[in-house]
Scaffold this motif. Sequence first.
Motif, PDB file in Angstrom:
ATOM      1  N   ASP A  26     -24.811  19.688  18.832  1.00 48.16           N
ATOM      2  CA  ASP A  26     -24.080  18.746  19.695  1.00 48.16           C
ATOM      3  C   ASP A  26     -24.311  17.324  19.171  1.00 48.16           C
TER       4      ASP A  26
ATOM      5  N   HIS B 263     -30.068  16.650  26.999  1.00 50.83           N
ATOM      6  CA  HIS B 263     -30.382  17.990  27.510  1.00 50.83           C
ATOM      7  C   HIS B 263     -31.001  18.859  26.426  1.00 50.83           C
TER       8      HIS B 263
ATOM      9  N   GLU C  23     -24.748  10.397  19.991  1.00 47.04           N
ATOM     10  CA  GLU C  23     -25.568  11.563  20.335  1.00 47.04           C
ATOM     11  C   GLU C  23     -26.047  12.292  19.084  1.00 47.04           C
TER      12      GLU C  23
HETATM   13 CO    CO Z   1     -24.946  16.718  24.711  1.00 46.08          CO
END
Ligand code: CO
Length: 255
Positions: free
Chosen positions: A107, A170, A234
Amino acid sequence: MTVQIKTAEEIEKMRVAGRLAAEVLEMIAPFVLPGVTTGELNQRCHEYIVNEQQAIPAPLNYHGFPKSICTSVNHVVCHGIPNNKPLKEGDIVNIDITVIKDGYHGDTSQMFGVGEVSEKARRIMRISHECLLKGIKLVKPDTRLGDIGFAIQHHAESLKCTVVREYCGHGIGIGFHEPPQVLHYGKRGSGMPLEKGMTFTIEPMINVGKRHVKLLDDEWTVITKDRTLTAQWEHTILVTDDGFEVLTKRSDENF
Ligand code: CO
Ligand code: MF3
Ligand code: CO
């Protein structure tokens, strides 16, 4: 559910998934130009992930999300749905890519300026990126999640920017969103200590104006309540023996 420590075999699969996610961003970068629609960017990423990478675009049908990537333009904080509106000169857009390969997720997201962008837009993109880097640099065994949140919040707020609180980083692995929650604000010395073998994202959303957000009627698109610019970057990170490994590192990055 508790925070999982990944085995060596799982970490190898996370490395592959992370590299593929980073490669999607590298592939799409030259197409982020005035006049292209976010729907076209979605289509290109979808085909690349499915046909070239033989991987799965994780957002598609995730809790009903209708597209394969998220594209968040200007005052859209996150979870923007690709559509048929062309990007225009001066826009800033976050492209968020999550792929599943061999059962594991990678991700990562990046900001792009569309053509020439304003100084104010470049500044929020830069500050948000600095927040991500400051968080990453703290990752090692025994650092606490609160140390990471504090560093991000301190950097943003010392430059009169604000941190979105409603969404966070996360844990990640077989699950897209696993424990722990990685808050982008907090108190030094608070929260869970990191351990070797944890994998999680850091993905600060930093606003020019107030921190508050609003969910649009499509039930996905998150915008700044005051409609000021916002930016997010990210990465997926692994905790190593004595530090971190950025699993979604692009070739233009050095960690
Ligand atoms: Co994420
Ligand atoms: N990639 C986002 C994240 O960083 C999550 C997107 S969920 C979706 O966690 F359904 F909007 F795709
Ligand atoms: Co993401």
